[in-house]
Write a protein that holds these residues in place. Structure first.
Motif, PDB file in Angstrom:
ATOM      1  N   ARG A   1     -21.446  -1.323  -7.582  1.00  0.00           N
ATOM      2  CA  ARG A   1     -21.027  -2.629  -8.070  1.00  0.00           C
ATOM      3  C   ARG A   1     -19.575  -2.643  -8.537  1.00  0.00           C
ATOM      4  N   GLY A   2     -18.971  -1.469  -8.682  1.00  0.00           N
ATOM      5  CA  GLY A   2     -17.577  -1.411  -9.079  1.00  0.00           C
ATOM      6  C   GLY A   2     -16.608  -1.405  -7.906  1.00  0.00           C
ATOM      7  N   ILE A   3     -17.133  -1.469  -6.672  1.00  0.00           N
ATOM      8  CA  ILE A   3     -16.296  -1.478  -5.471  1.00  0.00           C
ATOM      9  C   ILE A   3     -16.147  -2.914  -4.987  1.00  0.00           C
ATOM     10  N   ASP A   4     -14.918  -3.314  -4.701  1.00  0.00           N
ATOM     11  CA  ASP A   4     -14.642  -4.677  -4.226  1.00  0.00           C
ATOM     12  C   ASP A   4     -14.971  -4.756  -2.737  1.00  0.00           C
ATOM     13  N   TRP A   5     -16.207  -5.085  -2.429  1.00  0.00           N
ATOM     14  CA  TRP A   5     -16.658  -5.124  -1.041  1.00  0.00           C
ATOM     15  C   TRP A   5     -16.070  -6.314  -0.279  1.00  0.00           C
ATOM     16  N   ASP A   6     -15.511  -7.276  -0.957  1.00  0.00           N
ATOM     17  CA  ASP A   6     -14.885  -8.404  -0.287  1.00  0.00           C
ATOM     18  C   ASP A   6     -13.481  -8.096   0.195  1.00  0.00           C
ATOM     19  N   ASN A   7     -12.959  -6.928  -0.142  1.00  0.00           N
ATOM     20  CA  ASN A   7     -11.623  -6.512   0.279  1.00  0.00           C
ATOM     21  C   ASN A   7     -11.783  -5.375   1.280  1.00  0.00           C
ATOM     22  N   LEU A   8     -11.486  -5.651   2.544  1.00  0.00           N
ATOM     23  CA  LEU A   8     -11.677  -4.638   3.582  1.00  0.00           C
ATOM     24  C   LEU A   8     -10.789  -3.420   3.371  1.00  0.00           C
ATOM     25  N   ARG A   9      -9.663  -3.587   2.719  1.00  0.00           N
ATOM     26  CA  ARG A   9      -8.787  -2.458   2.410  1.00  0.00           C
ATOM     27  C   ARG A   9      -9.502  -1.432   1.537  1.00  0.00           C
ATOM     28  N   VAL A  10     -10.425  -1.901   0.735  1.00  0.00           N
ATOM     29  CA  VAL A  10     -11.211  -1.039  -0.144  1.00  0.00           C
ATOM     30  C   VAL A  10     -12.556  -0.701   0.466  1.00  0.00           C
ATOM     31  N   ALA A  11     -13.161  -1.666   1.144  1.00  0.00           N
ATOM     32  CA  ALA A  11     -14.532  -1.508   1.628  1.00  0.00           C
ATOM     33  C   ALA A  11     -14.645  -0.469   2.736  1.00  0.00           C
ATOM     34  N   ILE A  12     -13.680  -0.446   3.671  1.00  0.00           N
ATOM     35  CA  ILE A  12     -13.810   0.450   4.822  1.00  0.00           C
ATOM     36  C   ILE A  12     -13.758   1.923   4.417  1.00  0.00           C
TER      37      ILE A  12
END
Length: 583
Positions: A455-466
């Protein structure tokens, strides 16, 4: 000063009530008076002991306790539990000595399988006429784990147990010895050199650089989740619920009633889950492990222990050989390659695991692991000691999470693990009789506790999600923690470079002569996904909308707020208005 006055008052009372106590009180050394002046806290009204606490620069409190009994001479007479509490700061971290010791027992039980598995794997490094004694490897494994955990407990003050790493032991036998034709004595020298290099890198701050620079915040969270999934996969495999398949790689195991080991594991899984959910059974995992072990022995699923105590063997101790390091040696290339593999695998593994486990324990400070240098150094020193004892490199055990989930928060848990591993060298027959399926169930349950960083990962930001997703999936699918960490680091760096170039291109198009920097237009692409729109570009518009909502909330508060908070709200309202106007 208050502490010193209390000591002085105790002496005066002693002279009045008992001359002997007065004479004893005058023999207090200058050192004790100095320590009392450095400061402790005043005596509590409901205690007959005056206790002075000294706090070191790193926040760990050490206890200096004196008792003033009817004017008696100050002297250390505090129970051992209280001394441990103050040394490790157990109460300050919201734990208890009993919880730490119980958690250490649970962590040790989940880690003890290494004493059986490690000799089995390292025995493959034997050659005809040059056998690696399994019983000696078991002794070396136990003592190396004890040494590493002890150092991590005292120097790192972290609830982390250390043991020879799975994967590294396989590379020792099948990669270094089999591929490069290195004897197991020479391979031990690779372990020694890699441990020395790891210790040096930790002392000079290189390990801390790797953690703070190469591992971004979202990757650190992803590593925690990846380790949880990886442990669950291992647990399912040992239980027999997940098995290999030539068609789909993995598939559901044999669910027939004849697979009694699987149903024993499922029953233990349900029992431990019920105890954990109810919250009324301390040490639920330890209780579950022993229940499954006794059931396996009683039903014949596992042979009962043939004995309990046996003297340790030291056949491989001090058998290390540095002959292959000689210049011109035909094995020198293999020795260098093997040492570097040991070093970098351990480095990335330690960096990810310590962050993940300390994050579960809630012990991170400003997003970093406190005393990480000591933790890295403890693994390096333990690897050096382990090589002298005849075993493979030592790293942090993922199974330490079992103790953390049980409530461990200090190095006292690691010290408990160390003591139990030291004793394990003498109770090999009992430990080797505990079925592996009994220790597999806690690994699966621990995976559930390690999912929260998602829940601490910004999954809406592909720069972070990938990169985060890549780390989470590569670790269990490749059966390798360090492989997933390296994959995530490379993808994170690649996307960082791409994003930087994109920003440079935007700054070239929207030059200051055409528009002020504060008024630049931000283009945002969004992709529809099953869980909602996903941002591929800047989130400036989202920030702007959040600021507007905050301003809408603050305006009525600024007029109706009480006088004490009106100024604060007014300042915040003006700041938000300025932020919005900047767009």
């Amino acid at each position: 000063l208050k502490a010193a006055r209390a000591v002085s008052l105790g002496r005066r009372l002693g002279r009045v009530t008992c001359p002997l106590r007065a004479r004893r009180s005058r023999r207090v050394s200058d050192r004790e008076r100095h320590r009392a002046l450095e400061g402790g806290r005043p005596p509590r009204a409901h205690m007959s002991a005056m206790q002075a606490d000294t706090t070191t620069a790193d926040g760990r409190s050490g206890a200096i306790a004196y008792r003033v009994l009817e004017g008696g001479a100050p002297g250390p007479s505090v129970p051992i539990a209280q001394r441990l509490d103050h040394y490790f700061g157990v109460s300050a971290r919201g734990s208890t000595v009993a919880s730490e010791i119980r958690a250490g027992c649970i962590a040790w039980m989940t880690m003890s399988y290494i004493m059986v598995v490690n000799p089995m794997i390292l025995s493959n490094a034997s050659t005809p006429g040059n056998l690696l004694p399994p019983q000696s490897v078991m002794t070396g494994t136990a003592l190396a784990a004890a040494f590493g955990s002890l150092v991590a407990g005292f120097l790192g003050d972290a609830p982390l147990g250390l043991m020879p790493g799975m994967g590294l032991n396989a590379y020792f036998a099948f990669g270094l010895c089999a591929t490069f034709g290195v004897s197991w004595q020479e391979a031990l020298s690779c372990c020694f050199v890699s441990g020395a290099l790891l210790t040096a890198l930790a002392v000079f701050g290189v390990c801390h650089f790797v953690v703070s620079v190469l591992l971004s915040e979202h990757l650190k969270k992803a590593i925690t989740v990846a380790i949880g999934v990886f442990q669950a996969l291992i647990g399912f495999q040992v239980m027999g619920l997940v098995v290999g398949s030539p068609d789909t790689l993995v598939t559901l195991g044999d669910m027939s009633l004849s697979n009694e080991r699987l149903y024993l594991a499922l029953a233990g899984f349900c029992a431990i889950s019920a105890m954990l959910a109810s919250g009324g059974v301390p040490g639920a995992m330890l209780v579950g492990i022993w229940l499954m072990a006794f059931c396996a022995w009683a039903t014949g699923l596992a042979p009962p222990p043939a004995g309990i105590v046996a003297l340790p063997e030291f056949g491989a101790t001090l058998s290390i050989s540095f002959d292959a390091w000689a210049p011109g040696s035909g094995k020198l290339t293999g020795m260098v390659v093997g040492t570097l593999v040991f070093l970098f695998v351990a480095l990335f593994d330690l960096a990810g695991v310590q962050y993940g486990l300390m994050g579960i324990a809630g012990l991170l400070k400003d997003g970093a692991v406190p005393r990480s240098t000591s933790i890295f150094a403890s693994a390096g020193l333990a690897t050096m000691v382990g090589s002298l004892l005849g075993t493979s490199p030592v790293i942090i055990a993922n199974e330490s999470s079992a103790g953390i989930v049980e409530g461990a928060r200090t190095g006292l848990m690691a010290v408990t693990v160390a003591v139990l591993f030291a004793l394990s060298a003498f109770i090999g027959p009992l430990l080797s009789a505990v079925p592996q399926v009994a220790t597999a169930v806690p690994l699966v349950l621990i995976g559930a506790f390690m999912m929260s960083p998602c829940r601490g990962i910004d999954w809406d930001n592909l720069r972070v999600a990938i990169p985060s997703f890549l780390t989470m999936t590569v670790v269990p699918f490749t059966y390798s923690i360090h492989t997933g960490i390296v994959a995530g680091i490379f993808m994170d760096g690649f996307l960082m470079v791409c994003a930087r170039r994109e920003k440079e291109g935007e700054s070239h198009i929207f030059s200051p002569s055409k528009a002020p920097p504060s008024r630049q237009i931000t283009v945002e692409m969004r992709i529809a996904t099953p869980h909602g729109p996903m941002s591929c570009g800047s989130a400036s518009s989202a920030k702007l909308e959040s600021a507007r909502q905050l301003l809408h909330t603050l305006r009525p508060h600024a007029t109706n707020a009480d006088p004490s908070g009106a100024d604060r709200d007014e300042v915040l309202r003006k700041a938000v208005e300025a932020y919005i106007e900047s767009y």
